[in-house]
Scaffold this active site. Structure first.
Site, mmCIF file in Angstrom:
data_model
loop_
_atom_site.group_PDB
_atom_site.id
_atom_site.type_symbol
_atom_site.label_atom_id
_atom_site.label_comp_id
_atom_site.label_asym_id
_atom_site.label_seq_id
_atom_site.Cartn_x
_atom_site.Cartn_y
_atom_site.Cartn_z
ATOM 1 N N HIS A 152 -4.668 -19.820 -12.145
ATOM 2 C CA HIS A 152 -4.150 -21.583 -12.511
ATOM 3 C C HIS A 152 -4.815 -22.123 -11.261
ATOM 4 C CE1 HIS A 152 -1.036 -19.108 -14.231
ATOM 5 N NE2 HIS A 152 -1.749 -19.824 -15.252
ATOM 6 N N ARG B 103 -9.721 -20.390 -21.214
ATOM 7 C CA ARG B 103 -10.556 -18.873 -21.098
ATOM 8 C C ARG B 103 -11.656 -18.342 -22.543
ATOM 9 N NH1 ARG B 103 -4.904 -16.478 -19.335
ATOM 10 N NH2 ARG B 103 -4.219 -18.234 -21.132
ATOM 11 N N SER C 44 -0.925 -14.509 -16.323
ATOM 12 C CA SER C 44 0.085 -14.008 -16.404
ATOM 13 C C SER C 44 1.098 -12.882 -16.989
ATOM 14 C CB SER C 44 1.411 -15.717 -16.318
ATOM 15 O OG SER C 44 0.171 -15.712 -15.781
HETATM 16 P P1 ADP Z 1 1.458 -21.532 -20.822
HETATM 17 O O1 ADP Z 1 2.298 -20.529 -21.290
HETATM 18 O O2 ADP Z 1 1.515 -22.991 -20.838
HETATM 19 O O3 ADP Z 1 0.360 -21.147 -21.685
HETATM 20 P P2 ADP Z 1 -0.045 -21.015 -18.982
HETATM 21 O O4 ADP Z 1 0.789 -20.306 -17.058
HETATM 22 O O5 ADP Z 1 -0.386 -18.947 -19.099
HETATM 23 O O6 ADP Z 1 1.577 -21.415 -18.781
HETATM 24 O O7 ADP Z 1 -0.734 -21.120 -18.681
HETATM 25 C C1 ADP Z 1 -0.981 -22.440 -17.936
HETATM 26 C C2 ADP Z 1 -3.039 -23.696 -17.753
HETATM 27 O O8 ADP Z 1 -3.705 -22.769 -17.444
HETATM 28 C C3 ADP Z 1 -2.626 -23.350 -19.315
HETATM 29 O O9 ADP Z 1 -3.684 -24.601 -19.382
HETATM 30 C C4 ADP Z 1 -3.848 -21.764 -19.327
HETATM 31 O O10 ADP Z 1 -5.033 -21.666 -20.569
HETATM 32 C C5 ADP Z 1 -4.517 -21.527 -17.859
HETATM 33 N N1 ADP Z 1 -4.498 -20.582 -17.737
HETATM 34 C C6 ADP Z 1 -3.692 -19.908 -17.576
HETATM 35 N N2 ADP Z 1 -5.036 -18.669 -17.325
HETATM 36 C C7 ADP Z 1 -5.599 -19.029 -16.382
HETATM 37 C C8 ADP Z 1 -7.091 -18.020 -16.427
HETATM 38 N N3 ADP Z 1 -7.534 -16.941 -15.874
HETATM 39 N N4 ADP Z 1 -8.624 -19.325 -15.683
HETATM 40 C C9 ADP Z 1 -8.227 -20.447 -16.217
HETATM 41 N N5 ADP Z 1 -7.631 -21.383 -16.938
HETATM 42 C C10 ADP Z 1 -6.026 -20.297 -16.608
#
Ligand code: ADP
Length: 152
Positions: free
Chosen positions: A18, A91, A129
């Protein structure tokens, strides 16, 4: 026009993945609101308060970043905050399939809001996460995958 982006997510917890997206998007926007969506169907393993605090600690002193939480539709949050952009990270093809439909639906609901995607750096594209929560639940060390301010 001021470029304001909403970066919506669960951030449970906020990871280096993130952070990488937010840091790379920083030069593109005057303000980025990291918006913690409250989704009753999802695992509320960490409280909203601790998730907000971690992100505030990470971006302490950075006037471009705000942290908020919201319930309901992301486009409604955008309208409330005068944000014309939704920021998301990609990703892999699984993220793409999921995100494409949401972005197209949001665009059709509000044509003034653009979703901007950044493809993740290979160094962090394996971080999720969900996997981090699993490691924590099983007593493993996640310090490599999260900013030091995320003090579990
Ligand atoms: P959601 O439940 O909306 O997917 P997340 O907290 O998992 O929320 O992710 C929020 C954003 O961050 C999403 O666009 C997700 O694709 C991006 N994201 C999560 N992990 C990564 C990562 N390792 N690298 C790049 N983007 C990420």
């Amino acid at each position: 026009m001021t470029r304001i982006a909403i970066f919506p997510g669960s951030f449970s917890p906020f990871t280096n993945g993130h952070k990488s997206i937010v840091d790379r998007a920083m030069p593109m926007f005057e303000k980025i609101i990291i918006a913690i969506g409250i989704n009753s169907k999802k695992d509320q393993y960490f409280s909203i308060e601790e998730r907000i605090q971690w992100i505030k600690d990470i971006y302490k002193g950075n006037s471009k970043i705000e942290v908020k939480f919201y319930e309901g539709l992301t486009i409604d949050m955008c309208e409330k905050e005068n944000a014309n952009y939704i920021l998301r990270g990609l990703r892999d093809s699984h993220d793409f399939k999921f995100e494409k439909n949401i972005a197209q639906t949001n665009k059709s609901l509000n044509p003034n809001i653009e979703t901007i995607f950044l493809v993740s750096h290979p160094q962090v594209s394996h971080i999720s996460s969900t996997i981090i929560r699993d490691i924590i639940k099983n007593g493993g060390d996640v310090s490599k995958f999260i900013p030091k301010e995320v003090n579990l």
